[in-house]
Structure formats: C-alpha cells, structure tokens
Write an enzyme that holds these catalytic residues in place. Structure first.
Site, PDB file in Angstrom:
ATOM      1  N   ASP A   1      -1.174  20.381  -2.184  1.00  0.00           N
ATOM      2  CA  ASP A   1      -1.517  18.821  -2.186  1.00  0.00           C
ATOM      3  C   ASP A   1      -1.457  18.137  -0.950  1.00  0.00           C
ATOM      4  O   ASP A   1      -0.065  19.058  -0.370  1.00  0.00           O
ATOM      5  CB  ASP A   1      -0.509  18.328  -3.084  1.00  0.00           C
ATOM      6  CG  ASP A   1      -0.202  16.516  -3.318  1.00  0.00           C
ATOM      7  OD1 ASP A   1      -1.764  16.332  -3.766  1.00  0.00           O
ATOM      8  OD2 ASP A   1       0.078  16.171  -3.389  1.00  0.00           O
TER       9      ASP A   1
HETATM   10  P1  ADP Z   1      -2.970  12.093  -2.299  1.00  0.00           P
HETATM   11  O1  ADP Z   1      -3.427  12.284  -3.487  1.00  0.00           O
HETATM   12  O2  ADP Z   1      -2.952  12.011  -1.573  1.00  0.00           O
HETATM   13  O3  ADP Z   1      -0.996  12.637  -3.113  1.00  0.00           O
HETATM   14  P2  ADP Z   1      -2.954   9.744  -4.233  1.00  0.00           P
HETATM   15  O4  ADP Z   1      -3.423  10.322  -5.239  1.00  0.00           O
HETATM   16  O5  ADP Z   1      -1.537   8.765  -4.214  1.00  0.00           O
HETATM   17  O6  ADP Z   1      -2.643  10.245  -3.064  1.00  0.00           O
HETATM   18  O7  ADP Z   1      -3.665   8.279  -3.677  1.00  0.00           O
HETATM   19  C1  ADP Z   1      -5.252   8.439  -2.933  1.00  0.00           C
HETATM   20  C2  ADP Z   1      -5.893   7.327  -2.074  1.00  0.00           C
HETATM   21  O8  ADP Z   1      -5.115   6.159  -3.271  1.00  0.00           O
HETATM   22  C3  ADP Z   1      -4.622   6.760  -1.347  1.00  0.00           C
HETATM   23  O9  ADP Z   1      -5.159   7.423  -0.084  1.00  0.00           O
HETATM   24  C4  ADP Z   1      -4.891   5.680  -0.958  1.00  0.00           C
HETATM   25  O10 ADP Z   1      -5.947   5.266   0.227  1.00  0.00           O
HETATM   26  C5  ADP Z   1      -4.789   5.407  -1.918  1.00  0.00           C
HETATM   27  N1  ADP Z   1      -3.956   4.319  -2.655  1.00  0.00           N
HETATM   28  C6  ADP Z   1      -3.129   5.394  -3.587  1.00  0.00           C
HETATM   29  N2  ADP Z   1      -2.167   3.856  -3.881  1.00  0.00           N
HETATM   30  C7  ADP Z   1      -2.420   3.375  -3.298  1.00  0.00           C
HETATM   31  C8  ADP Z   1      -0.920   1.829  -2.919  1.00  0.00           C
HETATM   32  N3  ADP Z   1      -0.005   1.956  -3.940  1.00  0.00           N
HETATM   33  N4  ADP Z   1      -1.782   1.102  -2.162  1.00  0.00           N
HETATM   34  C9  ADP Z   1      -2.569   0.812  -0.654  1.00  0.00           C
HETATM   35  N5  ADP Z   1      -3.639   2.619  -1.207  1.00  0.00           N
HETATM   36  C10 ADP Z   1      -3.161   3.154  -2.748  1.00  0.00           C
HETATM   37 MG    MG Z   2       0.659  12.968  -4.019  1.00  0.00          MG
END
Ligand code: ADP
Ligand code: MG
Length: 668
Positions: free
Chosen positions: A351
């Site tokens: 991840d």
């Molecule tokens: P990762 O797979 O990198 O762990 P997430 O699945 O948690 O990331 O989130 C994916 C994308 O969704 C982030 O890169 C962001 O663009 C958006 N995102 C998620 N949660 C938030 C939040 N609380 N505020 C702003 N953007 C968010």
């Molecule tokens: Mg994550």
C-alpha cells in the site's frame, strides 16, 4: 475478512480467553495475573531443560563403561548390560505401550521391539548401547529445543514484577498483580514500564526495541500511549493504567508467539501422516529382511536404523526456531502455516500511504483559484476534515493549527471512501478530495487548473481539491515522505527473486508514479478504491503467491484476501495483530522483507531436514543394514546422528538474519 478474524480468534483462542478472564475479574479489581503468569511459565517448561533429564543418560553411560571394563566384563558384563538395557528401556517401552493404547504406532514401538529382540538373542551390549544412545540423543535434542524457547523467556523477562503507584497516601511500590486499571504508575529513567497506559504527565525517551526491534527511542509526552516492557531512557513519566497483566500488548505477543510455535505447518502434517505409515512399513521391511536373510540381527538392525525420529523433529524444530527468531525482532509470525505461506511468497503488494511512506503528510502549498485567500481555502478544508481520521485530514488540521485558525465544526460530515469528504457548514456544501469526488458532483476543472494539478502530481504530491457549492475554489497540495529503508527493502526482495512488486493506492496515477519510482517500483495501480484493491489482489493470486503489506486498518480487506497478510506498525492495535498472518510491531518494509526471507530460509531448512537428513539417511541406513554393512550398534548411532543433524540444521534459524541492501542509507 470477518471470516478470517473469526478463524484467527479460533486459532489463537484470544477473544474467548479474554472474555473468560474478564468474566472472572471485577471490572476494576486486581486481575489474576499471578495465576496467568504461573500457568504460562509451566507452558514453557517444555522448552527448558530439567536436571531429571540428565540423570538417565549419565547413569546408563556409567553402567556401560563399568560393564565394558576388563575383569568386570568377563564376570558381570552380561548382567550389567542387561540392567542398563532394562533401566533405560522401561521408559521407552512404557511410552510405546501408551502410544499403542492410543492406536498410535509410534517410533518407540520399533525401538522396543528391537531392544527386546536383541536381549532375546543375547546381544546385551548392543541392547544397552541402543538404549543409551536413544537417551543421549533425546538429551541433546532437549538442549537444542530449550535454546529455541529463549524468545518467549526473554519476552517474559520483560514483564516487570513491581510497579510504583501513586496512592492517596503517597508513592508505594506494589507487586504488579495489585495494579488496577486507572492506577497512576510512576516510571523513572532506566526502568521498564510495568503497564500499558496513557501518559498523564512528564516527558521521556522510551526505547521500544524489546517489542519492535526498533532501536531509536520514541519521544513520548502527555496523551501518548506507552507499553509494558518498554524502557524509559530519559525522563520521568506518570502513566494512567489502561491495561494490566494478560491484557497488555506484551502479554498478547507472548501468547501469540507461544501459540505460533505450537502451530503445525502443512509440511509437518504431511510428515505426521507419513510417520503413521512409516512404522508398519518398517516392520514389514524388517520381517522381510528376516525371511530373506534368516538373520535376526540384520532384521533388528533394520528396525533400529529406520526409526523416523529425525522426520518427527524435522519441521517443529525449524518452525520454533524461526518464529522465535522473528519474535525477538518484533516480527510476529502467526504459526507454522503463516511461516510456510511467507516462505512461498513470490509477489508482494504494498500500500502506498503509510506503508511506503510515513503516512504523515504535510501541506506544501495552498493555491486559490478564485478571489478567496489561501486562509479561506485552508479554513474550508479544515472544517471539512475536522472529524476525519485520514492521514490527509491530519495534514490539513495541523496546518490550520499552525496558522492559528479557529476551526468550527461542520454541521454534517461524510467520508466517501477513496474519494474524500463532503461536509456542510453555514448552509454551504464543501467538497474536499480527488478528481473523482469532484466529477461525482459535476464540478469541472479548467485546462489551466488541470495543468497546475499535473505539475504538482508529477512531483509526487497529492492534491486535495476544494469546491464549495459546485464551485471549484482551490487546491491544497500535500506531500508525504518515503520511509527510510524502503528502496533498500524493495531491492532486496528483487534480488531474492521476488520480481512482482506492485504498489496500490487510492491516489491518482501521477502521484503514484512519482512515489513508486522513488521506491524503485515500476508496477503500480492507482485510483484504487478498497474493493479495487481486493480485486487486484485476487487477480494476482491467480498467478502468484501474494503477500500484501499494509497498515492493517485501512487495508484490512486486502490483507485478508492475500495468501499472506503482513500488517505493520501494529503495536497497540490488537485488531490489526489479529487480522494479519504476520504482524510487524515496528513499521517498515525492512521488517516485512526480513519476515519473508527468514520464512524462505526456514522452508529450505525444513526441506533439507525431511528429504536429505531424515528420509535420505534412513534409506541409506536401511540399505547398509540389509547388506550387513552395519550392525545394531552402528545402526543406533546412525539413527541418532540423523536426528542430531536435523536439530542442528534447524538451530541456524535461531540467529538467521538476511542482509537488506543499502542499509547504510537507512541509518536504522
Ligand atoms: P491510499 O490508498 O493511498 O491509502 P486512500 O484510499 O485512503 O489512499 O485515499 C485515496 C484518495 O482519496 C486520496 O489520495 C485522496 O485523494 C482521497 N481522499 C481520501 N480520504 C480523503 C480525505 N479525508 N480528505 C481528502 N481526500 C481524501
Ligand atoms: Mg491507506
């Protein structure tokens, strides 16, 4: 995922055990730590050496020496050898009978038959020697196995026996069993923290190496969590007790390691099944030898040499040594099954946020695309993120705090997984998230705005887009730093032949590409919602044995889907520890790599143990016996030699550590 958690609970008995204990204890009363500790101690007794175990081999050895010396031999030799054979043989025969009663045709049966037969045909010396060598072999094995149990003992030694508690009438030192939840515990420099708790006052550098393997001390202050068994190096802490005795993270870990070491790898179950057929087969071969050669001694020799003792030891010794080794470095492998799965991994999925990077992003730029000021943009973003737990939200909130903004509560707040957040404040609807979120709400971007985003993203930053009532307001750029050692760990995995390394992220593909290239990963999937991550892992599983490395909370579904789920940074998070097959108390990819490489090594050791040192030596021995090249005494020696080689081969796993590339850069 739930299924897996249930399975895990069943396997470890953790939850049921805990609720049982809870039911027995008053909610705030002293718990039965002492009882728990003592039963635990007895559990590891199997892994310590008892003096009693020394007695028999020594007595038998003395008898044999006495019986073999000069004059005595001619007059009393027969009697002394018979005495030794009987004294040493009785425990073996009793064991064999017990096994037979349980319909378990064990190794002892073969040895017993061989022993009785050799006495009947007058091979007294051989009989005594066989018995003696069996006991010496067992002793040597016990010594070696005792060594492998050290990991648990070392962990148990971390449990402080007393605690300094602040009571109404001042400070008192009490036995640890008397510490209750909510008690205020004082810890001075150089002392081990006796409970899990929250810091009420004070500041200290705490060395958690004993748990996480991470040698750099962690700075803790008011509100931080601390853990039993970790060492305060500097500073005094006052801690409010939140967990004691068997509830603490350390206790949890000890329990897991114990259970893991007892868990059988599939390879071992094969060996067990094999051992069941082994005994009748060998009896048949011995009988056949007798009818072929008409020679009882040869038949007995075959019996002795063919005992599958080494086979029985082949897997458990390796599993115990490897799991103990890992545990000492903050790597919890959940048992033989997980060890085997880790050893077979040939694709690794990581991840991005929190795994490759620290997951502690900082706001790098705020850009307004309207007449609003940067502070206006930040304020709206902060209102929207106020109740979000996401790392990106934390970056926004700390920036707002830094600039001294007073952030009001949103009247309504919703997390859209993998997209962002939607919030309402003073009748306005605020959107904050990625392109997908804005597209869902039909907010379009101008070419100029798109260009700005493209430039930011190509440098590895994540852009949070802000819109209010369908009007695009601006962008908050956030950057996260790659963890030290990440690139080295990836390179080491490659070198070990794991070429399929994939990064998954919910972030956009430009940011993903930038971070992936820093880490040395060329294969990534961006814009992944949690369910997409699961599907990506499923697809990979069709071709590979897939390990997923994640933080265990956000990525739990993907971890549970993988052939091997590796959760990192799990210290203090029981849920994450339970979901994963391998739980890392520290939090870097280096440990994950160590876990995989150690498991691989363990599988190689197990294979060598089974095929070369057990089955191979057995077959050679039988061959030599049938052709009369070795007698019963040599057969006994050979037989024990095989067991010894197996045990010694396994002990290399106690210290095994693979080199991670460019560790110099990692400074860890
Ligand atoms: P990762 O797979 O990198 O762990 P997430 O699945 O948690 O990331 O989130 C994916 C994308 O969704 C982030 O890169 C962001 O663009 C958006 N995102 C998620 N949660 C938030 C939040 N609380 N505020 C702003 N953007 C968010
Ligand atoms: Mg994550």
């Amino acid at each position: 995922m739930k299924e897996k958690t249930e399975q895990m609970k069943e396997k470890t008995g953790l939850s049921s055990d805990r609720s049982k204990v809870k039911a027995l204890c008053p909610p705030n009363g002293p718990c039965m730590d002492q009882a728990w500790l003592s039963t635990d101690r007895s559990k590891i007794k199997g892994l310590t050496l008892k003096y009693r175990e020394l007695l028999l081999p020594v007595v038998l050895g003395l008898l044999i020496v006495l019986g073999a010396t000069g004059l005595v031999r001619e007059v009393f030799g027969i009697y002394i050898f018979t005495l030794a054979a009987v004294v040493g043989g009785i425990p073996i025969i009793i064991g064999a009978i017990k096994g037979l009663l349980r319909k378990n045709l064990n190794v002892g049966v073969l040895i017993s038959i061989a022993l009785i037969a050799s006495l009947l045909i007058g091979e007294y010396f051989a009989g005594a020697l066989v018995v003696f060598i069996m006991h010496v072999g067992e002793l040597l094995e016990n010594i070696t196995v005792a060594k492998t149990g050290n990991a648990i003992r070392k962990l148990m030694d971390l449990k402080p026996k007393t605690a300094r508690v602040r009571r109404a009438d001042g400070e008192v030192v009490v036995p640890i069993e008397e510490v209750k939840l909510g008690d205020r515990v004082l810890v001075k420099p150089g002392e081990r923290i006796p409970v899990d708790g929250t810091v009420l006052s004070g500041q200290a550098a705490v060395n958690q190496a004993s748990l996480t393997g991470e040698s750099i001390p962690v700075e803790v202050s008011i509100g931080d969590e601390v853990f039993e068994g970790t060492l305060t190096e500097l500073g005094i802490l006052e801690i409010e007790t939140t967990k004691v005795g068997h509830e603490t993270t350390l206790a949890h870990i000890i329990k897991l390691v114990e259970e893991a070491q007892a868990d059988k790898a599939p390879a071992q179950r094969v060996a067990d099944r094999f051992a069941k057929y082994f005994t009748p087969i060998i009896l048949a071969i011995a009988l056949a030898t007798y009818f072929g050669t008409r020679d009882v001694v040869t038949a007995i020799t075959v019996l002795i040499v063919a005992c599958p003792c080494a086979l029985v030891l082949a897997t458990p010794t390796a599993v115990i040594a490897a799991i103990g080794n890992a545990a000492r470095r903050g790597i919890l492998i959940k048992g033989g099954r997980s060890l085997e799965a880790a050893g077979r991994v040939n694709a690794v999925v990581v991840d991005k946020t929190g795994t490759l990077t620290y997951g502690n992003p900082q706001v790098t730029e705020i850009r307004s695309f309207t007449e609003k000021t940067q502070a206006d943009v930040l304020m709206r973003a902060a209102i929207a993120e106020k109740f979000s737990e996401h790392p990106l939200a934390k970056a926004i909130m700390s920036k707002a705090q830094e600039l001294g903004l007073k952030v009001p509560d949103p009247s309504n707040f919703q997390v859209i997984l993998g997209r962002g957040v939607v919030a309402h404040a003073s009748e306005q609807k605020i959107l904050l998230g990625n392109r997908r979120l804005l597209a869902d709400h039909h907010v379009a971007l101008s070419p100029e705005e798109e260009e700005y985003l493209a430039q930011k993203e190509s440098s590895g930053e994540t852009c949070l887009l802000l819109a209010e009532n369908k009007r695009f307001l601006g962008v908050l750029s956030v950057a996260d730093v790659l963890r030290e050692g990440t690139a080295g760990a990836i390179a080491t995995l490659r070198k070990a032949g794991i070429n399929k390394i994939v990064m998954l992220t919910g972030d956009n593909s430009r940011t993903a590409a930038a971070i992936a290239s820093l880490a040395g990963i060329n294969d990534f999937a961006a814009d992944q919602l949690p369910e997409d991550k699961v599907n990506t892992v499923k697809r990979l599983k069709e071709q590979y044995k897939v390990a997923v490395v994640g933080d265990g909370i956000n990525d739990a579904p993907a971890l549970a889907t993988a052939d091997l789920g590796i959760a990192m940074g799990v210290i203090g998070s029981d849920a994450a520890i339970e979901v994963a097959d391998v739980a890392l108390l520290g939090d870097d990819l280096v440990q994950a790599t160590q876990a995989i490489l150690l498991s691989r090594k363990a599988l190689r050791v197990i294979k060598a143990n089974i095929y070369a040192f057990s089955l191979g030596l057995n077959i050679v021995g039988m061959y030599l016996a049938i052709y009369g090249a070795v007698g019963p005494v040599m057969a006994a020696l050979l037989h024990n030699l095989a067991s010894l080689i197996v045990v010694i081969n396994s002990t290399q796993l106690i210290r095994y550590r693979s080199k991670i590339r460019d560790v110099t850069k990692t400074k860890r």
